[in-house]
Design a protein around this motif. Sequence first.
Motif, PDB file in Angstrom:
ATOM      1  N   LEU A  43      29.962  21.034   5.309  1.00  0.00           N
ATOM      2  CA  LEU A  43      28.718  20.353   5.686  1.00  0.00           C
ATOM      3  C   LEU A  43      27.562  20.777   4.783  1.00  0.00           C
ATOM      4  O   LEU A  43      26.722  19.953   4.430  1.00  0.00           O
ATOM      5  N   LYS A  44      27.548  22.044   4.398  1.00  0.00           N
ATOM      6  CA  LYS A  44      26.486  22.500   3.492  1.00  0.00           C
ATOM      7  C   LYS A  44      26.620  21.813   2.134  1.00  0.00           C
ATOM      8  O   LYS A  44      25.622  21.402   1.528  1.00  0.00           O
ATOM      9  N   MET A  45      27.856  21.670   1.657  1.00  0.00           N
ATOM     10  CA  MET A  45      28.083  20.986   0.392  1.00  0.00           C
ATOM     11  C   MET A  45      27.623  19.531   0.476  1.00  0.00           C
ATOM     12  O   MET A  45      26.960  19.022  -0.432  1.00  0.00           O
ATOM     13  N   ILE A  46      27.960  18.869   1.590  1.00  0.00           N
ATOM     14  CA  ILE A  46      27.559  17.468   1.766  1.00  0.00           C
ATOM     15  C   ILE A  46      26.034  17.363   1.790  1.00  0.00           C
ATOM     16  O   ILE A  46      25.444  16.492   1.141  1.00  0.00           O
ATOM     17  N   ASN A 186      29.269   6.279   5.807  1.00  0.00           N
ATOM     18  CA  ASN A 186      30.500   6.912   5.341  1.00  0.00           C
ATOM     19  C   ASN A 186      30.755   6.602   3.865  1.00  0.00           C
ATOM     20  O   ASN A 186      31.059   7.497   3.066  1.00  0.00           O
ATOM     21  N   SER A 187      30.600   5.340   3.478  1.00  0.00           N
ATOM     22  CA  SER A 187      30.804   4.948   2.082  1.00  0.00           C
ATOM     23  C   SER A 187      29.777   5.605   1.164  1.00  0.00           C
ATOM     24  O   SER A 187      30.113   6.049   0.062  1.00  0.00           O
ATOM     25  N   LEU A 188      28.525   5.676   1.620  1.00  0.00           N
ATOM     26  CA  LEU A 188      27.468   6.293   0.811  1.00  0.00           C
ATOM     27  C   LEU A 188      27.757   7.766   0.548  1.00  0.00           C
ATOM     28  O   LEU A 188      27.614   8.253  -0.576  1.00  0.00           O
ATOM     29  N   ILE A 189      28.169   8.489   1.598  1.00  0.00           N
ATOM     30  CA  ILE A 189      28.450   9.915   1.451  1.00  0.00           C
ATOM     31  C   ILE A 189      29.640  10.132   0.529  1.00  0.00           C
ATOM     32  O   ILE A 189      29.621  11.011  -0.347  1.00  0.00           O
ATOM     33  N   LEU A 190      30.680   9.325   0.694  1.00  0.00           N
ATOM     34  CA  LEU A 190      31.856   9.465  -0.174  1.00  0.00           C
ATOM     35  C   LEU A 190      31.495   9.188  -1.632  1.00  0.00           C
ATOM     36  O   LEU A 190      32.022   9.833  -2.544  1.00  0.00           O
ATOM     37  N   GLN A 191      30.584   8.249  -1.857  1.00  0.00           N
ATOM     38  CA  GLN A 191      30.137   7.987  -3.226  1.00  0.00           C
ATOM     39  C   GLN A 191      29.412   9.196  -3.799  1.00  0.00           C
ATOM     40  O   GLN A 191      29.587   9.532  -4.971  1.00  0.00           O
TER      41      GLN A 191
END
Length: 199
Positions: A43-46, A186-191
């Motif tokens: 979560l910190k990395m995200i 979800n798509s934005l974070i994965l990008q």
Amino acid sequence: MLKGAHLTERKCREIVYLFCEDLTATQISHITGVSRITINAYLKMIRRKIASSCEKEHPFFPHRNDNSNIPSSVFFAFSKWNNHIYTSALESMNRDQISDLNKMDPEQMKEKSSLMQAVVDISNWKIYRLDQSANGNGRAVMDEISGFWGLTKNRLLKFRGLNRNTIYLHIKECEFRYNYRNEDMNSLILQLINLRPAD
């Protein structure tokens, strides 16, 4: 996603999905069966990726060097520009300066509010509007800035105490979630992550 991590891509995607659903690290740990320590690292990395993305989009304040320390300020400026809300850590702000905000005359307020419409003190959960004089009656302004602060405050309170060193990342996450609330999170974070090891 993380150097040295041994989770499958499927498990990593599950963590991202649950993060997008705004669950806490403890909740994600229970659902995935992954230790809370590992979840917190993910979560910190995200949140670091999100913060970096938000900084690059900020129209007023320069982007931090990627190697620089995360700001540990409890004071933040809120600005609205092109229908987006932007936040900035005010590392040089102190409590005396906060109290001086209420003593400014309308011209000083107008000058400051050209860059930021509000200053927030996270430690006391207070917002100071710099553009209140614009409505001519001194009453609190209810608009997108106030709406964003209300949502941010409610979201942060659920953590029941934030480490000062991670407040910045949480504020940036709130900014990202608010500005892209109508998008597929979800798509934005994965990008952003691009399923590559974290920097």
